[in-house]
Design a protein around this motif. Structure first.
Motif, short mmCIF file in Angstrom:
data_model
loop_
_atom_site.label_atom_id
_atom_site.label_comp_id
_atom_site.label_asym_id
_atom_site.label_seq_id
_atom_site.Cartn_x
_atom_site.Cartn_y
_atom_site.Cartn_z
N CYS A 478 0.82 -1.22 0.00
CA CYS A 478 0.00 0.00 0.00
C CYS A 478 0.85 1.26 0.00
CB CYS A 478 -0.94 0.01 1.21
SG CYS A 478 -2.09 -1.38 1.24
N GLY A 479 2.16 1.12 0.17
CA GLY A 479 3.02 2.30 0.16
C GLY A 479 2.98 3.07 1.45
N PHE A 480 3.53 4.31 1.40
CA PHE A 480 3.69 5.11 2.61
C PHE A 480 2.98 6.47 2.51
CE2 PHE A 480 7.34 2.29 2.27
CZ PHE A 480 7.41 1.73 3.54
N ARG A 481 2.04 6.57 1.59
CA ARG A 481 1.37 7.86 1.42
C ARG A 481 0.41 8.16 2.57
NH1 ARG A 481 -1.44 7.60 -4.20
NH2 ARG A 481 -1.61 5.41 -3.58
N HIS A 482 -0.19 7.12 3.15
CA HIS A 482 -1.17 7.33 4.21
C HIS A 482 -0.92 6.32 5.34
CE1 HIS A 482 -3.38 8.85 0.56
NE2 HIS A 482 -3.49 9.89 1.37
N LEU A 483 -1.35 6.69 6.52
CA LEU A 483 -1.18 5.84 7.69
C LEU A 483 -2.20 4.71 7.73
CD1 LEU A 483 0.20 5.40 10.48
CD2 LEU A 483 -1.56 6.88 11.46
N LEU A 484 -3.39 4.94 7.20
CA LEU A 484 -4.52 4.04 7.40
C LEU A 484 -4.25 2.58 6.99
CD1 LEU A 484 -7.13 4.78 8.75
CD2 LEU A 484 -8.22 4.90 6.52
N PRO A 485 -3.64 2.31 5.82
CA PRO A 485 -3.39 0.90 5.48
C PRO A 485 -2.35 0.24 6.39
CG PRO A 485 -2.41 2.36 3.83
CD PRO A 485 -3.26 3.21 4.72
N TRP A 486 -1.66 1.02 7.20
CA TRP A 486 -0.72 0.46 8.18
C TRP A 486 -1.40 0.21 9.52
CZ3 TRP A 486 4.34 -0.92 7.23
CH2 TRP A 486 4.83 -0.58 5.98
#
Length: 549
Positions: A478-486
């Motif tokens: 999901c990459g590092f653009r947003h916190l939510l998928p982490w």
């Protein structure tokens, strides 16, 4: 120097550390400096006890015959005592057994009030905590769904816009959820697959379980394939994700009410130790009955492994179809394929090794109430699918080297997870199995042994290490653009820190000096963080990721 009260060689009753249970021990010696007695249990375990933790045989027998006390039915340290959740009820009962203070005796009345204060505090804490989680858990799932559904799901756009109330409800969504649960129930009761024995209960009874989860998954996949052949639009799951979550919450709530009501007629031996506190709110949340069954249909085992777990894969697949539709793709993106395949492998592994869940804490000790019902039917299918849901409208292309590295990370984590869990499950079921003959163990006073070879001799909780590596592999696409998928990775670290702390405390209380020896033998821990370290690291991660690229 005063002589010890219990001379060397005397046979007395010693309290097992951390419990109220007494066992016959022999005094080996007395240290006048530390004022501790060295005693030995019948199985050879040596411990140091304080004088107040020792009773003479005659004194213990007189205490056991006292009408104001109940004799413990436990005969071995392996039998667990009531958990802290029932301490309030036990303490209240102990006070109720005492003499009623006279109104003319203020000292006696004041003494009772002082004794009542900690009891009332415990009651308030457990009631408040359980009530908080009853409200917070559904609200948190709702927040995640609404937040990830935004065009820009970064936390700078918090809170998410609240949709009209009528959008939360859809009768078709409720029908879809009920139909899915009914399908899984029908597959569960079919006389196909192995009948597996569970762990013996406190009563000595051993329940049997139909472990045909992999069969149920295969048939469910065939049903989904047939639906696609008939042009059923499975992207409905994506477009009505919120309504499906609300419908599943309603089902879990009604199931929890049914479980709580039916537990009122259950026998004492059928109740779980943790959820039988007498506090209505806490018992509803934790669950009172250990293994609620309807004519052999085990409700807890069914919910643990079927509707939510297999539904997790169905939702992920529907998200892949929705991504193709929204992004105009002929095939899902590489990121979506990785998330689907990784989590599919995790679920299939669990269903293929379904028998292993019979030795887990959920099945052996926890009652079946709102906590597990909500977790199985709502939390798992609607929060563990967050990465796939995110990728539908927030694609993240992966280069070939990055893709290869993520796949390797997943495979390494899965290998450690599966091998260590297989060792643990096999050893718990049959410690005398020939495959463990060359492995080192530490005997304990409970009659069980601690495994200190194989994966469990390398590091404590090696299965946690595998789980963490797999969780990382799920989030990286999901990459590092947003916190939510982490979210899953962060949640999982917090969960494992709590579990590690709980396990350390429980095992030290249960195994005593044997656990200290185990900790000296296996020094490395997967979760070495304190709660303060964890809070700071999560805070830094949040600041860096939520700031954007």
């Amino acid at each position: 120097m005063p002589l010890p009260k219990y001379p060397t060689g005397d046979t007395v009753m010693g309290r097992w550390p951390g419990s109220s249970l007494y066992y016959e021990v022999k005094v080996l010696g007395y240290d006048s400096r530390s004022r501790l007695y060295t005693v030995i249990y019948k199985d050879g375990t040596e411990l140091e006890l304080k004088e107040q933790d020792i009773m003479s045989l005659a004194g213990f027998q007189a205490r056991s015959r006292s009408p104001g006390r109940r004799r413990s039915r436990s005969r071995s340290p392996a039998r667990t005592t009531r958990r802290s959740s029932s301490r309030a009820a036990a303490a209240a009962a102990a006070i109720a057994d005492g003499a009623t203070p006279s109104r003319k005796d203020p000292k006696q009345r004041d003494a009772l009030e002082v004794r009542l204060i900690p009891v009332l505090c415990v009651v308030v804490i457990y009631s408040t905590g359980a009530f908080f989680w009853l409200l917070f858990l559904p609200a948190w799932v709702l927040f995640l769904i609404l937040q990830v559904n935004q065009e820009d799901p970064s936390l700078t756009n918090f809170p998410p816009p609240f949709p009209p109330l009528e959008t939360f409800w859809d009768l078709r969504a409720l029908g879809f959820v009920l139909l899915w649960i009914l399908l899984q129930a029908l597959l569960y009761i079919l006389p196909i697959g192995k009948l597996s024995d569970g762990v013996p209960l406190r009563s000595g009874e051993t329940l049997r379980y139909r472990t045909n989860g992999f069969f149920a998954f295969a048939v469910s996949a065939a049903v989904v394939a047939a639906a696609m052949y008939l042009d059923v639009d499975l992207t409905y799951i994506h477009s009505h994700f919120l309504q499906l979550a609300v419908a599943s919450f309603l089902v879990s709530l009604l199931l929890s009410v049914y479980l709580f009501v039916r537990a009122r007629s259950a026998g004492l031996g059928e109740l779980a130790l943790g959820g039988n506190s007498g506090n209505v709110v806490y018992d509803f949340f934790k669950g009172r009955e250990l293994n609620p069954r309807i004519k052999g249909f085990d409700l807890k085992f069914f919910c643990e492994m079927r509707p939510g777990l297999i539904g997790w894969c169905l939702i992920n697949f529907a998200m892949a179809l929705a991504e193709m539709k929204h992004q105009g793709l002929e095939t899902p993106s590489s990121s979506m394929i990785l998330v689907n395949v990784f989590q599919l492998l995790y679920v299939i592994d669990g269903l293929w090794n379904e028998e292993a869940i019979l030795t887990t804490m959920d099945l052996m000790h926890d009652g079946f109430g709102f906590m597990l019902a909500f977790g199985d039917l709502v939390w798992v299918p609607f929060t563990y699918t967050l990465q796939a849901y995110y990728l539908v409208d927030h694609p993240n292309p992966l280069s070939l080297p990055v893709l290869f590295a993520i796949v390797v990370l997943k495979l390494v984590g899965f290998y450690i997870f599966r091998k260590s869990n297989s060792e643990k499950n096999a050893f718990r079921r049959n410690p005398s199995d020939p495959r463990f003959s060359h492995m080192k163990t530490i005997p304990t006073a409970t009659g069980k042994s601690l495994l200190v070879s194989g994966w469990w001799g390398v590091v404590r909780h090696p299965n946690y290490l595998g789980d963490l590596l797999m969780a990382l592999a799920w989030s990286l696409p999901c990459g590092f653009r947003h916190l939510l998928p982490w979210y899953y990775m962060i949640y999982f670290i917090i969960l494992l820190v709590h579990r590690d702390s709980r396990d350390m405390s429980d095992c030290r209380r249960k195994y005593g000096s044997a656990w200290d020896e185990y900790c000296r033998t296996v020094r490395y821990r997967i979760i070495p963080l304190t709660s303060q370290d964890l809070t700071w690291n999560v805070y830094l991660f949040f600041i860096r990721v939520s700031a954007g690229p």
